[in-house]
Motif scaffolding. Structure first.
Motif, mmCIF file in Angstrom:
data_model
loop_
_atom_site.group_PDB
_atom_site.id
_atom_site.type_symbol
_atom_site.label_atom_id
_atom_site.label_comp_id
_atom_site.label_asym_id
_atom_site.label_seq_id
_atom_site.Cartn_x
_atom_site.Cartn_y
_atom_site.Cartn_z
ATOM 1 N N GLY A 79 0.873 -1.411 0.059
ATOM 2 C CA GLY A 79 0.025 -0.011 -0.062
ATOM 3 C C GLY A 79 0.656 1.196 0.217
ATOM 4 N N LEU A 80 0.494 2.318 -0.780
ATOM 5 C CA LEU A 80 1.112 3.493 -0.802
ATOM 6 C C LEU A 80 0.503 4.390 0.385
ATOM 7 C CD1 LEU A 80 2.874 5.461 -2.017
ATOM 8 C CD2 LEU A 80 0.970 6.268 -3.583
ATOM 9 N N LEU A 81 1.689 4.886 1.196
ATOM 10 C CA LEU A 81 1.288 6.044 2.229
ATOM 11 C C LEU A 81 1.990 7.369 1.617
ATOM 12 C CD1 LEU A 81 2.139 3.500 5.370
ATOM 13 C CD2 LEU A 81 -0.148 3.987 4.298
ATOM 14 N N ALA A 82 1.179 8.383 1.860
ATOM 15 C CA ALA A 82 1.692 9.368 1.470
ATOM 16 C C ALA A 82 1.084 10.718 2.144
ATOM 17 C CB ALA A 82 1.563 9.673 -0.144
ATOM 18 N N GLU A 83 1.737 11.557 2.238
ATOM 19 C CA GLU A 83 1.346 12.913 3.092
ATOM 20 C C GLU A 83 2.305 14.198 2.321
ATOM 21 O OE1 GLU A 83 1.118 14.175 7.660
ATOM 22 O OE2 GLU A 83 3.178 13.182 7.056
ATOM 23 N N ALA A 84 1.221 15.208 2.395
ATOM 24 C CA ALA A 84 1.681 16.505 1.691
ATOM 25 C C ALA A 84 2.103 17.361 3.136
ATOM 26 C CB ALA A 84 0.665 17.177 0.988
ATOM 27 N N ARG A 85 3.103 17.928 2.955
ATOM 28 C CA ARG A 85 3.425 18.986 4.035
ATOM 29 C C ARG A 85 4.061 20.288 3.477
ATOM 30 N NH1 ARG A 85 8.945 18.807 4.671
ATOM 31 N NH2 ARG A 85 10.198 17.167 3.913
ATOM 32 N N LEU A 86 3.815 21.361 3.942
ATOM 33 C CA LEU A 86 4.386 22.928 3.704
ATOM 34 C C LEU A 86 5.870 22.847 3.808
ATOM 35 C CD1 LEU A 86 1.452 24.898 4.347
ATOM 36 C CD2 LEU A 86 2.139 24.059 2.129
ATOM 37 N N ARG A 87 6.620 23.398 2.933
ATOM 38 C CA ARG A 87 8.030 23.806 3.326
ATOM 39 C C ARG A 87 8.104 25.152 2.780
ATOM 40 N NH1 ARG A 87 12.775 20.121 0.994
ATOM 41 N NH2 ARG A 87 13.822 22.042 0.032
ATOM 42 N N ASP A 88 9.086 25.842 3.741
ATOM 43 C CA ASP A 88 9.414 27.373 3.248
ATOM 44 C C ASP A 88 10.212 27.137 1.718
ATOM 45 O OD1 ASP A 88 7.885 28.618 4.996
ATOM 46 O OD2 ASP A 88 9.777 28.464 6.516
ATOM 47 N N VAL A 89 9.976 28.224 0.984
ATOM 48 C CA VAL A 89 11.166 27.928 -0.477
ATOM 49 C C VAL A 89 12.271 28.709 0.151
ATOM 50 C CG1 VAL A 89 11.094 29.185 -2.628
ATOM 51 C CG2 VAL A 89 8.993 28.330 -1.817
ATOM 52 N N GLY A 90 12.497 29.672 0.787
ATOM 53 C CA GLY A 90 13.571 30.595 1.174
ATOM 54 C C GLY A 90 14.094 31.078 -0.215
ATOM 55 N N PRO A 91 15.409 31.817 0.037
ATOM 56 C CA PRO A 91 15.984 32.493 -1.261
ATOM 57 C C PRO A 91 15.827 31.645 -2.625
ATOM 58 C CG PRO A 91 17.449 32.135 0.372
ATOM 59 C CD PRO A 91 16.237 31.528 0.935
ATOM 60 N N LEU A 92 15.638 32.207 -3.729
ATOM 61 C CA LEU A 92 15.461 31.374 -5.044
ATOM 62 C C LEU A 92 16.927 31.288 -5.462
ATOM 63 C CD1 LEU A 92 12.173 32.664 -6.836
ATOM 64 C CD2 LEU A 92 12.679 30.340 -5.539
ATOM 65 N N THR A 93 17.555 30.084 -5.628
ATOM 66 C CA THR A 93 18.671 30.062 -6.266
ATOM 67 C C THR A 93 18.443 28.957 -6.976
ATOM 68 O OG1 THR A 93 19.474 28.155 -4.488
ATOM 69 C CG2 THR A 93 19.806 30.748 -4.052
ATOM 70 N N ALA A 94 19.351 28.395 -7.862
ATOM 71 C CA ALA A 94 19.100 27.430 -8.709
ATOM 72 C C ALA A 94 18.819 26.112 -8.070
ATOM 73 C CB ALA A 94 20.435 26.998 -9.727
ATOM 74 N N LYS A 95 19.650 25.928 -7.069
ATOM 75 C CA LYS A 95 19.206 24.745 -6.195
ATOM 76 C C LYS A 95 18.150 24.582 -5.440
ATOM 77 C CE LYS A 95 22.275 21.934 -2.868
ATOM 78 N NZ LYS A 95 23.412 21.765 -2.192
ATOM 79 N N ALA A 96 17.445 26.017 -5.003
ATOM 80 C CA ALA A 96 16.190 25.739 -4.307
ATOM 81 C C ALA A 96 15.023 25.750 -5.220
ATOM 82 C CB ALA A 96 16.077 27.040 -3.560
ATOM 83 N N GLU A 97 15.281 25.873 -6.620
ATOM 84 C CA GLU A 97 14.377 25.824 -7.588
ATOM 85 C C GLU A 97 13.891 24.266 -7.886
ATOM 86 O OE1 GLU A 97 14.627 28.277 -10.889
ATOM 87 O OE2 GLU A 97 15.274 29.871 -9.596
ATOM 88 N N LEU A 98 14.670 23.422 -7.654
ATOM 89 C CA LEU A 98 14.600 21.953 -7.955
ATOM 90 C C LEU A 98 13.487 21.541 -7.081
ATOM 91 C CD1 LEU A 98 15.417 19.273 -9.212
ATOM 92 C CD2 LEU A 98 17.130 18.866 -7.439
#
Length: 106
Positions: A79-98
């Motif tokens: 069975g698939l167990l999944a949960e959505a949670r919020l996360r702060d984006v922080g400053p936009l950098t190339a790494k943060a956009e992934l």
């Protein structure tokens, strides 16, 4: 445009359900009920993997500085167990956009 209330996470797995990968991009829905009504059909359409599972996940309300991350795992019964949670984006950098994580984030 209607707000996104739910997403369907679809995983394709091997026969043993030990190795699973996200089969498609999560599909967005305006309600959990419409997602659940579409789930069986979408699972049947996955043809790149021997097994497929899907879960409809309610999405928390987003602010402009946040994104939704989906954590998932497949239990011993397949069975698939999944949960959505919020996360702060922080400053936009190339790494943060992934926008994906090793656990299957969105």
């Amino acid at each position: 445009m209607e707000p996104i209330v739910a997403v369907m996470l679809i995983l394709g797995c091997d026969h043993s359900m030990m190795v699973c990968r996200q089969a498609d991009q999560p599909v967005h829905y305006a309600s959990v009920e419409s997602c659940e009504a579409d789930r069986d059909l979408r699972v049947r359409l996955v043809d790149k993997y021997p097994m497929a599972v899907a879960e409809c996940i309610e999405v928390p309300e987003l602010g402009s500085d946040r994104k939704v991350v989906i954590d998932w795992r497949v239990d011993a019964a397949g069975g698939l167990l999944a949960e959505a949670r919020l996360r702060d984006v922080g400053p936009l950098t190339a790494k943060a956009e992934l926008r994906t994580t090793a656990a299957g984030g969105v």
